[in-house]
Enzyme design. Structure first.
Site, mmCIF file in Angstrom:
data_model
loop_
_atom_site.group_PDB
_atom_site.id
_atom_site.type_symbol
_atom_site.label_atom_id
_atom_site.label_comp_id
_atom_site.label_asym_id
_atom_site.label_seq_id
_atom_site.Cartn_x
_atom_site.Cartn_y
_atom_site.Cartn_z
ATOM 1 C CG HIS A 118 -8.213 -4.208 29.085
ATOM 2 N ND1 HIS A 118 -7.609 -5.147 28.267
ATOM 3 C CD2 HIS A 118 -9.521 -4.576 29.125
ATOM 4 C CE1 HIS A 118 -8.496 -6.009 27.829
ATOM 5 N NE2 HIS A 118 -9.662 -5.700 28.345
ATOM 6 C CG HIS A 162 -13.648 -7.761 30.928
ATOM 7 N ND1 HIS A 162 -14.477 -7.281 29.938
ATOM 8 C CD2 HIS A 162 -12.389 -7.639 30.424
ATOM 9 C CE1 HIS A 162 -13.751 -6.890 28.898
ATOM 10 N NE2 HIS A 162 -12.477 -7.089 29.167
ATOM 11 C CD GLU A 212 -10.083 -9.963 27.361
ATOM 12 O OE1 GLU A 212 -10.324 -8.860 27.896
ATOM 13 O OE2 GLU A 212 -10.005 -10.115 26.132
#
Lengths: 134, 134
Positions: free
Chosen positions: A7, A79, A130
């Site tokens: 994502h 992010h 991430e």
């Protein structure tokens, strides 16, 4: 090593208004809002055919993203999350290369209930990354 | 309306160094660099199983992304690109909703030779959105 883009996360000042923009003018499918108290955010996911966009607003003033909004009141990209097969192996490889992992290096549980780690944006061209074990 | 996430674009101060980070520690497949003089950038694409990351550096001081690096010398996330079937219909729907299209509303040719438009980040929570007709 990194696999799919799981994502892209975008911090927004008003989650309901942002969700309405993605479901309305942009015509995407948007999930119901969910609170993630461990991360201090409330999120919706914009479901695209190949990945997701995570829209997030702070749950309260102590939220990790409250500072982001204080600097950028309109919101902004926060992010990107890449999938990995083995988060401990990924961490070790990254640390061996000189990259910094945020926190103490122990994976936390992410929005999807999977182990996640964040990498220092200064080590990746200002981009907060991430990694999530899937 | 919006379809696949075509790519996420990240501005970097040193394209060769950034490409090496993605092919090395992050272990991804990275394309050869290509100059896009119409956009004032040199880019590589990080090929992921489901989408691409576009790393870009300015071609010269007049580059549209030179100002981004002046404000954020380490680099940072720049835009996301969503695919649409019909860019004129997408533009009309967005404009009718009150969203602003950058430039004069006429699609330009993007990095992949397809028609593209950019939407004003103030209308989308500080996120610069490119739409590309595929």
């Amino acid at each position: 090593m990194i696999g799919r883009l799981n994502h892209v996360a975008i911090v927004v000042p008003d989650l309901a208004a942002a969700a309405a923009r993605y479901s309305g003018p942009l015509g995407a499918t948007v999930s119901a809002p969910q609170a993630l108290p461990d991360h201090g955010v409330r999120v919706v996911f914009v479901e695209l055919p190949n990945t997701k966009i995570e829209l997030m607003e702070p749950l309260d003033d102590g939220s990790p993203v409250a500072g982001f909004l204080a600097k950028s009141p309109s919101g902004g990209m926060h992010h990107v999350c890449y999938e990995v097969d083995d988060i401990a192996a990924a961490r070790d490889r990254l640390v061996a290369s000189g990259a910094r992992v945020l926190g103490d290096g122990t994976p936390k549980t992410g929005a999807h209930g999977k182990p996640v780690l964040f990498l220092h944006p200064k080590d990746f061209d200002g981009c907060l990354i991430e990694i999530e074990q899937v």
